[in-house]
Design an enzyme around this catalytic site. Structure first.
Site, mmCIF file in Angstrom:
data_model
loop_
_atom_site.group_PDB
_atom_site.id
_atom_site.type_symbol
_atom_site.label_atom_id
_atom_site.label_comp_id
_atom_site.label_asym_id
_atom_site.label_seq_id
_atom_site.Cartn_x
_atom_site.Cartn_y
_atom_site.Cartn_z
ATOM 1 N N ASP A 172 50.307 27.532 43.756
ATOM 2 C CA ASP A 172 49.227 28.322 43.171
ATOM 3 C C ASP A 172 48.041 28.252 44.143
ATOM 4 O OD1 ASP A 172 47.081 29.362 41.762
ATOM 5 O OD2 ASP A 172 47.593 28.376 39.889
ATOM 6 N N HIS A 173 47.720 29.392 44.790
ATOM 7 C CA HIS A 173 46.707 29.385 45.845
ATOM 8 C C HIS A 173 45.298 29.110 45.301
ATOM 9 C CE1 HIS A 173 45.394 29.767 49.828
ATOM 10 N NE2 HIS A 173 46.139 30.799 50.216
ATOM 11 N N ARG A 174 45.110 29.212 43.989
ATOM 12 C CA ARG A 174 43.815 28.876 43.399
ATOM 13 C C ARG A 174 43.554 27.373 43.470
ATOM 14 N NH1 ARG A 174 44.846 31.586 37.617
ATOM 15 N NH2 ARG A 174 46.670 30.236 37.931
#
Length: 406
Positions: A379-381
């Protein structure tokens, strides 16, 4: 006034349940804590117990019915008491009703109509997937021993059953297809939950993938040595080594051991690893808690016990909730490489491929080496590329030097 029996939330994420089977008949005496019915939740088959004592006055729904949480399923009270709505309960215990006969559907519409699970196939209990598989393979469910809850026939039972009739020939070779062109099988609770979770994951989560190839030659040697020295007592699987290595790697890289919480990121100091396990009609993820603090042997014992409970649909909520990171292993199915879907609110999941000998350059010479490809969905967040890469670097180091895992 009679006491209502309602569909209870038997798991933290349950919104509705399918009443699989009544364990008490109308007119039966009931004590507090008695099992009234079996309920299929989004994760397992669990027991609905009595919260009041008396007599089971009425079953408001038939077996096989899906009921939202908090909705009515029956009444407990004293014979003759008034039920909700003004109707009077039977004055004396009612005799169990004979099961109505169920005929085979002759049209597509009839095939799509749900029927009570215990009545179909000559009272053989079977999951929808097992019934479909049996029909496709020409397997008589009445001749199959069920290994699911209460002797229920599940997918694995049909897969291991002999195909065809007494002649031993496949049924499709001797029979002409008749009946409806298709069958609509109602969704099980676990399949509904999987669908909902996938929509929550694939759409909103900005996911990227990191793949690494790991030399498993030393890990294979270690497994052989442990078995040679200790026999079955020292038997460990590649999956046990992977779980142990992932646990230790997450303890070092806490940025990957995290949950996305919309207005915050929760970085966990504890490592709880979810293991994706295939079950009839779906997938469930039992949790190895504090995986970084357990030995390979403890992980192996616990993971096998949890996987068995998962396949029998007997996991308790605390055994499949609260994971901080997940692993999905399809190596045993000879899958070299795949990407797994993140299980929110977790920020990552590791997909494990098969271990196979491939040409590799060692000291300038091409030799066969056992290699394994792993792919991390991030999850790039929460996880940046370099952060995930550092985690995989530590994981690779541990698995290529497996003595450190012991």
């Amino acid at each position: 006034m009679a006491t209502k029996i309602v569909m209870e939330a038997l798991s933290p994420t349950m919104e509705e349940g399918r009443l699989v089977e009544w364990k008490k008949n109308e007119g039966d005496a009931v004590k507090v804590g008695d099992v009234l019915a079996e309920v299929e939740t989004d994760k397992a088959v669990m027991e609905l117990v009595a919260r009041a004592a008396g007599t089971l006055l009425k079953q408001a729904v038939v077996a096989g019915t899906t009921v939202p949480v908090s909705n009515l399923v029956g009444w407990i009270g004293q014979p003759g008491e008034t039920l909700d709505g003004g109707a009077a309960a039977p004055a004396s215990p009612a005799a169990p009703k004979a099961a109505p006969a169920v005929s085979a559907p002759t049209t597509s519409a009839a095939a799509a109509a749900p029927v009570a699970a215990p009545l179909a196939e000559g009272r053989v209990k079977a999951s929808p997937l097992a019934r479909k598989l049996a029909a496709d393979r020409g397997v008589d469910l009445a001749r199959v021993a069920g290994t699911g809850p209460e002797g229920r026939v599940v997918k694995r039972d049909v897969e291991s059953a002999p195909v065809g009739g007494p002649s031993g020939k496949p049924a499709f070779a001797a029979q002409k297809k008749t009946g409806p062109a298709f069958i609509d099988t109602p969704l099980t609770q676990i399949r509904k939950t999987i669908a909902k979770r996938l929509v929550q994951s694939i759409g909103p989560i900005p996911t990227f993938y990191l793949t690494s190839e790991i030399d498993m030659e030393r890990a294979a040697d270690l497994r052989d040595q442990m078995k040679a020295v200790n026999g079955d007592q020292g038997k460990i699987s590649f999956n046990d080594l992977v779980v142990r290595a992932v646990g230790l790697s997450l303890a070092q890289h806490t940025a990957c051991n995290a949950w996305w919480q919309d207005d915050s990121i929760r970085y966990w100091n504890e490592v709880h690893i979810g293991m994706a396990v295939a079950v009839p009609d779906g997938l469930i993820t039992p949790v190895i808690r504090n995986a970084d603090q357990k030995s390979v042997f403890e992980i192996g014992t616990e993971s096998r016990a949890l996987a068995a409970k998962a396949r029998e649909r007997k996991l308790m909520p605390e055994e499949y909730t609260g994971s901080t990171f997940s692993i999905s292993n399809l190596g045993m199915f000879d899958i070299e490489h795949f990407t797994a879907v993140i299980n929110p609110p977790e920020a990552g999941i590791l997909a494990i491929g098969s271990i196979a000998p491939v040409p590799a350059v060692v000291n300038g010479v091409v030799v066969p080496r056992k290699r394994m490809r792993v792919t991390m969905s991030c999850d790039h967040r929460v996880i940046d590329g370099a952060t995930g890469a550092e985690f995989l670097k530590t994981l690779k180091l541990l698995l290529e030097n497996p003595a450190a895992l012991l």
